[in-house]
Write an enzyme that holds these catalytic residues in place. Structure first.
Site, short mmCIF file in Angstrom:
data_model
loop_
_atom_site.label_atom_id
_atom_site.label_comp_id
_atom_site.label_asym_id
_atom_site.label_seq_id
_atom_site.Cartn_x
_atom_site.Cartn_y
_atom_site.Cartn_z
N LYS A 61 -89.05 43.29 16.95
CA LYS A 61 -87.80 43.39 17.72
C LYS A 61 -86.59 43.04 16.83
O LYS A 61 -85.61 43.78 16.80
CB LYS A 61 -87.86 42.48 18.96
CG LYS A 61 -88.97 42.89 19.94
CD LYS A 61 -89.00 42.05 21.20
CE LYS A 61 -89.55 40.65 20.99
NZ LYS A 61 -90.95 40.62 20.52
N THR A 62 -86.70 41.93 16.11
CA THR A 62 -85.59 41.52 15.24
C THR A 62 -85.39 42.54 14.12
O THR A 62 -84.25 42.94 13.81
CB THR A 62 -85.91 40.14 14.61
OG1 THR A 62 -86.28 39.25 15.66
CG2 THR A 62 -84.73 39.58 13.85
N ASP A 106 -81.50 37.02 20.60
CA ASP A 106 -82.94 36.81 20.71
C ASP A 106 -83.22 35.94 21.93
O ASP A 106 -82.37 35.15 22.34
CB ASP A 106 -83.44 36.12 19.44
CG ASP A 106 -84.93 36.34 19.22
OD1 ASP A 106 -85.54 37.10 19.99
OD2 ASP A 106 -85.47 35.75 18.28
N THR A 156 -89.51 38.47 25.27
CA THR A 156 -90.94 38.56 25.52
C THR A 156 -91.19 38.54 27.03
O THR A 156 -92.32 38.62 27.47
CB THR A 156 -91.66 37.35 24.88
OG1 THR A 156 -90.99 36.16 25.29
CG2 THR A 156 -91.66 37.43 23.37
N ARG A 215 -96.41 40.49 12.35
CA ARG A 215 -96.09 39.14 11.87
C ARG A 215 -97.38 38.41 11.45
O ARG A 215 -97.41 37.74 10.43
CB ARG A 215 -95.34 38.33 12.93
CG ARG A 215 -95.12 36.88 12.45
CD ARG A 215 -94.35 36.04 13.43
NE ARG A 215 -92.96 36.47 13.51
CZ ARG A 215 -92.27 36.52 14.63
NH1 ARG A 215 -92.82 36.18 15.78
NH2 ARG A 215 -91.01 36.91 14.61
P1 ADP Z 1 -90.09 39.98 16.75
O1 ADP Z 1 -88.59 39.91 16.67
O2 ADP Z 1 -90.59 41.04 17.69
O3 ADP Z 1 -90.73 38.64 17.04
P2 ADP Z 1 -89.90 40.52 13.90
O4 ADP Z 1 -88.98 41.68 13.84
O5 ADP Z 1 -89.34 39.18 13.54
O6 ADP Z 1 -90.64 40.44 15.32
O7 ADP Z 1 -91.15 40.87 12.95
C1 ADP Z 1 -92.06 39.89 12.53
C2 ADP Z 1 -92.48 40.15 11.10
O8 ADP Z 1 -93.26 41.34 11.06
C3 ADP Z 1 -91.32 40.35 10.13
O9 ADP Z 1 -91.65 39.75 8.90
C4 ADP Z 1 -91.24 41.85 9.96
O10 ADP Z 1 -90.84 42.16 8.66
C5 ADP Z 1 -92.67 42.31 10.20
N1 ADP Z 1 -92.71 43.60 10.91
C6 ADP Z 1 -92.61 43.80 12.24
N2 ADP Z 1 -92.75 45.10 12.54
C7 ADP Z 1 -92.93 45.73 11.38
C8 ADP Z 1 -93.14 47.11 11.03
N3 ADP Z 1 -93.23 48.06 11.95
N4 ADP Z 1 -93.27 47.41 9.73
C9 ADP Z 1 -93.23 46.43 8.79
N5 ADP Z 1 -93.07 45.12 9.05
C10 ADP Z 1 -92.91 44.77 10.32
#
Ligand code: ADP
Length: 318
Positions: A61-62, A106, A156, A215
């Site tokens: 998401k981030t 977030d 979430t 992650r």
């Molecule tokens: P969320 O915000 O949903 O908790 P993040 O965007 O922080 O997730 O992603 C978590 C980790 O996984 C980060 O280090 C990100 O670089 C990696 N990541 C997430 N999705 C992908 C993707 N589709 N391809 C490569 N890396 C990803």
């Protein structure tokens, strides 16, 4: 930088993140539409409509929020909803935005109500109302125009958002768990960026045990690098499996939190049904952690089910 604004830059240790829509792997259904909306907004010279990313933690998401700002060629500000304590803080942030900027919020389900109310008019009419008054004067509401911007919310718990806030997101995007193929690809890319070279089969094995979550996959890869450097060896399947065992991650991808949950449900509560609060006390984990991080994976894999009388082990039902 405003105190509540977060830093997701490469300098903050996130240089493994993909930076454009084309190098983002997986989530293809959601991304196909999102790419169209981004291209069209850019062509018209308009800010992108407000986006809500929802789904379990660690699915991107981030990362996608930053990608939107990159693709739109705009600024990116990030804030965690619970960090906003005073109306003045959100007002300061909004007033400083430039046209089209992405404001990433977030955990948007945890926004205090007073912030939510400021956001309604900011999102819809590009204005906020602030109270101005000195000393003993009665504070007067004053309308302040702000630049049109894109609010990108991540949650979430979509079900915990209020309806008026939900209604203001023109682009809701549900992120799904990744399949093994997409995770293998993500691992290979991340490994290359880290200067690590596990083989395809080794990456696939890590992917299979990563709970469908990038992650987690990347976290495992980093620990494998530590083990590899420490032992001074190269990657092979035996080494990878030994490391995964050492990390407490079983062949079915269940980690120690999952196993504890399943053991408690089976051994302490006879397979259920048992209420979420009781599980939370038994495991000393917050209800939120159980509901957003642990249970979705167990439900998706058919190991537990939610019933109106509580959680049950699926094999105990048969
Ligand atoms: P969320 O915000 O949903 O908790 P993040 O965007 O922080 O997730 O992603 C978590 C980790 O996984 C980060 O280090 C990100 O670089 C990696 N990541 C997430 N999705 C992908 C993707 N589709 N391809 C490569 N890396 C990803």
């Amino acid at each position: 930088m405003n105190d509540i604004v977060r830093d997701h830059s490469a300098a903050a240790g996130n240089d493994l993140r993909p930076t454009g829509l084309t190098d983002f792997t997986g989530q293809s259904d959601a991304l196909e539409n999102l790419s169209v909306y981004v291209r069209s907004a850019r062509r018209r010279g308009d800010p992108l409509d407000h986006v809500l990313f929802h789904g379990p933690p660690g699915l991107g998401k981030t990362t996608l929020s930053q990608i939107i700002a990159n693709e739109m060629g705009t600024g990116f500000k990030s804030v965690s909803a619970p960090a906003i304590k005073k109306p003045g803080e959100i007002a300061t942030l909004l007033v400083a935005l430039e046209r089209g900027d992405v404001l990433f919020v977030d955990e948007i389900h945890r926004l205090p109500l007073f912030v939510e109310e400021v956001l309604y008019s900011a999102m819809e009419d590009s204005k906020i109302t602030i109270l101005v008054g000195e000393g003993y004067q009665q504070p007067e509401p004053i309308e302040v125009p702000i630049q049109p911007f894109t609010l990108v919310g991540a949650t979430t718990r979509k079900g915990s958002l209020s309806q008026p806030l939900l209604d203001r997101f023109g682009i809701p995007v549900r992120l799904e768990y990744y399949d093994d193929e997409a995770l293998t690809e993500i691992l290979k890319n991340a490994a290359r960026k880290m200067g690590e070279f596990p083989g395809d089969e080794e990456c696939r094995e890590i992917a299979r045990r990563s709970r469908g979550t990038p992650r987690i996959a990347i976290r495992i890869l980093k620990r494998l690098r530590d083990f590899r450097e420490d032992a001074g060896v190269e990657y092979d399947m035996d080494f990878v499996i030994a490391c995964l065992d050492r990390l407490g991650i079983g062949p079915d991808g269940l980690d120690e939190h999952d196993t504890r949950y399943l053991d408690a449900l089976r051994d302490m509560f006879g397979g259920g049904p048992v209420g979420i609060e009781t599980m939370s006390i038994a495991l000393s984990e917050s209800r939120d952690t159980l509901e957003t991080s642990i249970e979705p994976f167990l439900i998706r894999n058919g190991l537990i089910a939610k019933t109106n009388r509580g959680r049950v082990l699926v094999d105990a039902q048969e």
